[in-house]
Design a protein around this motif. Structure first.
Motif, PDB file in Angstrom:
ATOM      1  N   GLU A  47       0.833  -1.208   0.000  1.00 10.34           N
ATOM      2  CA  GLU A  47       0.000   0.000   0.000  1.00 10.34           C
ATOM      3  C   GLU A  47       0.868   1.258   0.000  1.00 10.34           C
ATOM      4  O   GLU A  47       0.602   2.203  -0.743  1.00 10.34           O
ATOM      5  N   ASP A  48       1.914   1.269   0.810  1.00 15.65           N
ATOM      6  CA  ASP A  48       2.813   2.422   0.834  1.00 15.65           C
ATOM      7  C   ASP A  48       3.559   2.575  -0.486  1.00 15.65           C
ATOM      8  O   ASP A  48       3.809   3.697  -0.935  1.00 15.65           O
ATOM      9  N   ALA A  49       3.889   1.470  -1.143  1.00 15.65           N
ATOM     10  CA  ALA A  49       4.544   1.532  -2.453  1.00 15.65           C
ATOM     11  C   ALA A  49       3.600   2.151  -3.481  1.00 15.65           C
ATOM     12  O   ALA A  49       4.021   2.946  -4.324  1.00 15.65           O
ATOM     13  N   ARG A  50       2.314   1.830  -3.403  1.00 14.54           N
ATOM     14  CA  ARG A  50       1.318   2.413  -4.312  1.00 14.54           C
ATOM     15  C   ARG A  50       1.166   3.909  -4.056  1.00 14.54           C
ATOM     16  O   ARG A  50       1.090   4.700  -5.001  1.00 14.54           O
ATOM     17  N   ILE A  51       1.141   4.301  -2.795  1.00 13.07           N
ATOM     18  CA  ILE A  51       1.044   5.728  -2.448  1.00 13.07           C
ATOM     19  C   ILE A  51       2.286   6.460  -2.953  1.00 13.07           C
ATOM     20  O   ILE A  51       2.185   7.543  -3.545  1.00 13.07           O
ATOM     21  N   LEU A  52       3.450   5.873  -2.722  1.00 14.92           N
ATOM     22  CA  LEU A  52       4.695   6.486  -3.169  1.00 14.92           C
ATOM     23  C   LEU A  52       4.723   6.615  -4.693  1.00 14.92           C
ATOM     24  O   LEU A  52       5.189   7.624  -5.234  1.00 14.92           O
ATOM     25  N   ALA A  53       4.199   5.638  -5.413  1.00  9.89           N
ATOM     26  CA  ALA A  53       4.161   5.695  -6.878  1.00  9.89           C
ATOM     27  C   ALA A  53       3.284   6.856  -7.356  1.00  9.89           C
ATOM     28  O   ALA A  53       3.679   7.613  -8.254  1.00  9.89           O
ATOM     29  N   ALA A  54       2.112   7.010  -6.766  1.00 14.97           N
ATOM     30  CA  ALA A  54       1.226   8.123  -7.150  1.00 14.97           C
ATOM     31  C   ALA A  54       1.892   9.464  -6.838  1.00 14.97           C
ATOM     32  O   ALA A  54       1.852  10.391  -7.658  1.00 14.97           O
ATOM     33  N   TYR A  94       9.481  -3.454  -5.831  1.00 17.63           N
ATOM     34  CA  TYR A  94       8.128  -3.493  -6.372  1.00 17.63           C
ATOM     35  C   TYR A  94       8.171  -2.867  -7.762  1.00 17.63           C
ATOM     36  O   TYR A  94       8.853  -1.867  -7.967  1.00 17.63           O
ATOM     37  N   VAL A  95       7.421  -3.435  -8.695  1.00 20.32           N
ATOM     38  CA  VAL A  95       7.139  -2.770  -9.956  1.00 20.32           C
ATOM     39  C   VAL A  95       5.696  -2.306  -9.815  1.00 20.32           C
ATOM     40  O   VAL A  95       4.789  -3.119  -9.623  1.00 20.32           O
ATOM     41  N   VAL A  96       5.501  -0.977  -9.874  1.00 24.49           N
ATOM     42  CA  VAL A  96       4.188  -0.389  -9.636  1.00 24.49           C
ATOM     43  C   VAL A  96       3.761   0.394 -10.877  1.00 24.49           C
ATOM     44  O   VAL A  96       4.542   1.184 -11.415  1.00 24.49           O
ATOM     45  N   SER A  97       2.534   0.161 -11.318  1.00 26.86           N
ATOM     46  CA  SER A  97       2.005   0.917 -12.458  1.00 26.86           C
ATOM     47  C   SER A  97       1.148   2.068 -11.937  1.00 26.86           C
ATOM     48  O   SER A  97       0.468   1.938 -10.918  1.00 26.86           O
ATOM     49  N   VAL A  98       1.212   3.182 -12.647  1.00 28.35           N
ATOM     50  CA  VAL A  98       0.374   4.350 -12.362  1.00 28.35           C
ATOM     51  C   VAL A  98      -0.327   4.689 -13.670  1.00 28.35           C
ATOM     52  O   VAL A  98       0.321   5.094 -14.639  1.00 28.35           O
ATOM     53  N   HIS A  99      -1.645   4.493 -13.698  1.00 25.37           N
ATOM     54  CA  HIS A  99      -2.399   4.732 -14.932  1.00 25.37           C
ATOM     55  C   HIS A  99      -2.999   6.134 -14.925  1.00 25.37           C
ATOM     56  O   HIS A  99      -3.601   6.553 -13.946  1.00 25.37           O
ATOM     57  N   ASN A 100      -2.799   6.840 -16.032  1.00 29.69           N
ATOM     58  CA  ASN A 100      -3.373   8.166 -16.207  1.00 29.69           C
ATOM     59  C   ASN A 100      -4.526   8.036 -17.198  1.00 29.69           C
ATOM     60  O   ASN A 100      -4.296   7.950 -18.406  1.00 29.69           O
ATOM     61  N   PRO A 101      -5.775   8.004 -16.710  1.00 30.56           N
ATOM     62  CA  PRO A 101      -6.906   7.805 -17.623  1.00 30.56           C
ATOM     63  C   PRO A 101      -7.095   8.973 -18.590  1.00 30.56           C
ATOM     64  O   PRO A 101      -7.589   8.780 -19.696  1.00 30.56           O
ATOM     65  N   GLU A 102      -6.682  10.168 -18.191  1.00 34.88           N
ATOM     66  CA  GLU A 102      -6.827  11.331 -19.065  1.00 34.88           C
ATOM     67  C   GLU A 102      -5.978  11.196 -20.330  1.00 34.88           C
ATOM     68  O   GLU A 102      -6.385  11.591 -21.408  1.00 34.88           O
ATOM     69  N   TYR A 108       5.409   3.214 -15.229  1.00 42.78           N
ATOM     70  CA  TYR A 108       5.848   2.128 -14.362  1.00 42.78           C
ATOM     71  C   TYR A 108       7.025   2.618 -13.532  1.00 42.78           C
ATOM     72  O   TYR A 108       7.937   3.253 -14.053  1.00 42.78           O
ATOM     73  N   LEU A 109       6.985   2.305 -12.237  1.00 41.16           N
ATOM     74  CA  LEU A 109       8.063   2.698 -11.341  1.00 41.16           C
ATOM     75  C   LEU A 109       8.648   1.475 -10.668  1.00 41.16           C
ATOM     76  O   LEU A 109       7.916   0.559 -10.273  1.00 41.16           O
ATOM     77  N   LEU A 110       9.958   1.470 -10.550  1.00 45.13           N
ATOM     78  CA  LEU A 110      10.673   0.439  -9.814  1.00 45.13           C
ATOM     79  C   LEU A 110      10.993   1.046  -8.457  1.00 45.13           C
ATOM     80  O   LEU A 110      11.733   2.024  -8.361  1.00 45.13           O
ATOM     81  N   ILE A 111      10.385   0.484  -7.408  1.00 46.65           N
ATOM     82  CA  ILE A 111      10.504   1.040  -6.061  1.00 46.65           C
ATOM     83  C   ILE A 111      11.092  -0.014  -5.141  1.00 46.65           C
ATOM     84  O   ILE A 111      10.565  -1.128  -5.046  1.00 46.65           O
ATOM     85  N   GLY A 112      12.174   0.339  -4.476  1.00 43.71           N
ATOM     86  CA  GLY A 112      12.784  -0.565  -3.510  1.00 43.71           C
ATOM     87  C   GLY A 112      11.930  -0.685  -2.265  1.00 43.71           C
ATOM     88  O   GLY A 112      11.220   0.258  -1.894  1.00 43.71           O
ATOM     89  N   THR A 113      11.988  -1.824  -1.610  1.00 45.03           N
ATOM     90  CA  THR A 113      11.232  -1.987  -0.365  1.00 45.03           C
ATOM     91  C   THR A 113      11.789  -1.095   0.739  1.00 45.03           C
ATOM     92  O   THR A 113      11.178  -0.965   1.791  1.00 45.03           O
ATOM     93  N   ASN A 114      12.920  -0.438   0.468  1.00 43.66           N
ATOM     94  CA  ASN A 114      13.465   0.548   1.413  1.00 43.66           C
ATOM     95  C   ASN A 114      12.888   1.937   1.172  1.00 43.66           C
ATOM     96  O   ASN A 114      13.213   2.879   1.875  1.00 43.66           O
ATOM     97  N   GLY A 115      12.022   2.082   0.133  1.00 42.56           N
ATOM     98  CA  GLY A 115      11.378   3.358  -0.149  1.00 42.56           C
ATOM     99  C   GLY A 115      12.044   4.174  -1.234  1.00 42.56           C
ATOM    100  O   GLY A 115      11.570   5.256  -1.572  1.00 42.56           O
ATOM    101  N   ASP A 116      13.125   3.670  -1.836  1.00 45.72           N
ATOM    102  CA  ASP A 116      13.801   4.388  -2.921  1.00 45.72           C
ATOM    103  C   ASP A 116      13.076   4.158  -4.239  1.00 45.72           C
ATOM    104  O   ASP A 116      12.754   3.015  -4.577  1.00 45.72           O
ATOM    105  N   VAL A 117      12.837   5.240  -4.984  1.00 41.15           N
ATOM    106  CA  VAL A 117      12.327   5.117  -6.346  1.00 41.15           C
ATOM    107  C   VAL A 117      13.558   4.981  -7.232  1.00 41.15           C
ATOM    108  O   VAL A 117      14.338   5.906  -7.381  1.00 41.15           O
ATOM    109  N   VAL A 118      13.742   3.788  -7.801  1.00 39.00           N
ATOM    110  CA  VAL A 118      14.970   3.446  -8.514  1.00 39.00           C
ATOM    111  C   VAL A 118      14.912   3.850  -9.980  1.00 39.00           C
ATOM    112  O   VAL A 118      15.890   4.345 -10.543  1.00 39.00           O
ATOM    113  N   ASP A 119      13.755   3.652 -10.630  1.00 40.53           N
ATOM    114  CA  ASP A 119      13.646   3.934 -12.052  1.00 40.53           C
ATOM    115  C   ASP A 119      12.175   4.113 -12.406  1.00 40.53           C
ATOM    116  O   ASP A 119      11.290   3.723 -11.638  1.00 40.53           O
TER     117      ASP A 119
END
Length: 142
Positions: A47-54, A94-102, A108-119
């Motif tokens: 859940e926190d990874a999804r929040i961080l991705a948004a 985590y590989v997290v997708s963020v969809h922009n319906p507009e 797609y974001l690559l997020i470490g479980t340590n909270g770093d957004v890697v790519d």
């Protein structure tokens, strides 16, 4: 005599609202960072990874990174967490997708479980990361 207005014109009001928004985003990033690192060694939940991705998509609207698509258009600034999805959890990422319906695009974001957004990218492909549901697949060599 009435007191002076808080804002002298609409431009000043918009700048103030932008500052408030940026402060709010900074506070959210600080909160996510604190959640990811309780006692300095926590693990980010899905859940926190999804929040961080948004929040990262919103951050990438006003901040340029070393990507040809950067910065993102304004429509990415208010993507709700409901438009995010955990695509894979691989080792400590985590590989997290963020969809922009507009724009009908997915970041797609690559997020470490340590909270770093890697790519981040629009393909969802990250070197040396593969889905654990397919153990026969090996990471791509560079």
């Amino acid at each position: 005599m009435p007191p002076a207005p808080l804002f002298s014109n609409r431009h000043s009001q918009e700048r103030c609202m932008l500052r408030i928004l940026l402060i709010a985003v900074a506070l959210v990033f600080g909160t996510i960072s604190a959640l990811a690192h309780p006692q300095g060694h926590g693990t980010l939940s899905e859940e926190d990874a999804r929040i961080l991705a948004a929040n990262s998509a919103a951050y990438l609207v006003n901040n340029k990174v070393d990507k040809e698509w950067s910065p993102l258009t304004q429509s990415w600034s208010l993507i709700p967490v409901s438009q995010t999805k955990i695509i894979a959890k691989v080792d400590s990422y985590y590989v997290v997708s963020v969809h922009n319906p507009e724009e009908d695009e997915t970041l797609y974001l690559l997020i470490g479980t340590n909270g770093d957004v890697v790519d981040a990218n629009f393909s969802g492909e990250f070197p040396f990361v593969y889905d654990l549901n397919n153990p026969d697949q090996t990471p791509a060599a560079e």
